[in-house]
Write an enzyme that holds these catalytic residues in place. Structure first.
Site, short mmCIF file in Angstrom:
data_model
loop_
_atom_site.label_atom_id
_atom_site.label_comp_id
_atom_site.label_asym_id
_atom_site.label_seq_id
_atom_site.Cartn_x
_atom_site.Cartn_y
_atom_site.Cartn_z
N ARG A 13 68.88 42.62 61.48
CA ARG A 13 70.07 43.35 61.00
C ARG A 13 71.24 43.26 61.98
NH1 ARG A 13 71.53 49.10 60.57
NH2 ARG A 13 72.45 49.59 58.55
N ILE A 39 77.48 48.68 55.69
CA ILE A 39 76.14 48.09 55.48
C ILE A 39 75.25 49.31 55.23
CG2 ILE A 39 75.75 48.03 58.01
CD1 ILE A 39 73.84 45.70 57.61
N SER A 40 74.46 49.26 54.17
CA SER A 40 73.66 50.43 53.79
C SER A 40 72.62 50.75 54.86
CB SER A 40 72.95 50.17 52.45
OG SER A 40 73.88 49.76 51.47
N LYS A 41 72.22 52.01 54.84
CA LYS A 41 71.17 52.50 55.74
C LYS A 41 69.86 51.77 55.42
CE LYS A 41 69.08 57.06 55.93
NZ LYS A 41 69.34 58.42 56.38
N PRO A 42 69.16 51.25 56.41
CA PRO A 42 67.94 50.47 56.15
C PRO A 42 66.91 51.22 55.30
CG PRO A 42 68.48 50.40 58.49
CD PRO A 42 69.49 51.29 57.84
#
Ligand code: SAH
Length: 193
Positions: A13, A39-42
């Site tokens: 990431r 960027i979205s939260k994993p």
């Protein structure tokens, strides 16, 4: 889902965020990627992809990814699906994703610049559709382009003005929508910029 864990383990990431944010890349938080997008939260990426794969064995077929952003989720999806069609409405982010993904050499990821609300008919029908931006309604084009037996996972603005994660399953009998937990995604916008 072991498949999702493996796919996420295969994609670094930190290669998708700016140098100043690299030390935060493995925290479970969303991070800015420019132009007011994130960027979205994993943990949320994992949750959505797990829902997308649930009940299916092996790889998904063709998947439509709405909101390419920096390209992270598209890269993770490349390990879970046969083909990934990923759409972004902001040209600068579409190009950023292209640069980010170049070194990964993922021949099954197709980056498309355009308004994802219209979907991408040429790749349809899709075994899965996943959106990283939430609107007031699920665009009709997505429901039309979903295969029978396919599943859509997306944020949707609900009656209280908040967003919730929804799952729509397309069966031979019709569409079945399930509303899940509250989420916070950037808004789904029409047109291109
Ligand atoms: N999956 C991305 C998340 C990016 S945030 C990642 O891994 O980084 C969501 C993205 O959706 C933003 O880049 C935003 O520009 C985009 N978006 C919003 N509305 C859209 C639309 N109608 N079509 C395509 N992309 C859209």
């Amino acid at each position: 889902d072991e498949r999702v864990l493996q796919a996420m383990g295969a994609v670094e990431r930190h290669r998708f965020v700016d140098t100043g944010l690299v030390n935060q890349a493995y925290e479970d938080t969303s991070l800015p990627i420019g132009l007011g997008q994130t960027i979205s939260k994993p943990g949320v990426v994992a949750r959505m992809l797990e829902l997308l794969c649930a009940g299916k064995t092996g790889r998904l077929g063709r998947v439509l990814d709405i909101g390419t952003g920096c390209g992270y989720q598209a890269a993770v999806l490349s390990h879970l699906a046969v083909e990934v069609y990923s759409m972004e409405r902001l040209r600068a982010l579409h190009e950023k994703a292209r640069n980010n993904l170049r070194a990964f050499r993922l021949p099954n990821v197709h980056l498309l610049f355009g308004d994802g609300m219209t979907g991408f008919p040429s790749g349809a029908p899709y075994a899965g559709i996943v959106a990283a931006a939430g609107g007031d309604a699920v665009p009709q084009a997505w429901l039309e382009q979903l295969a029978v037996g396919g599943r859509l996972v997306a944020p949707l603005v609900t009656a209280n003005g908040q967003q919730a994660l929804i799952v729509v399953d397309k069966t031979a009998q019709g569409l079945k929508q399930t509303v899940l937990e509250a989420v916070h995604f950037v808004p789904l916008k029409s047109g291109i910029d």
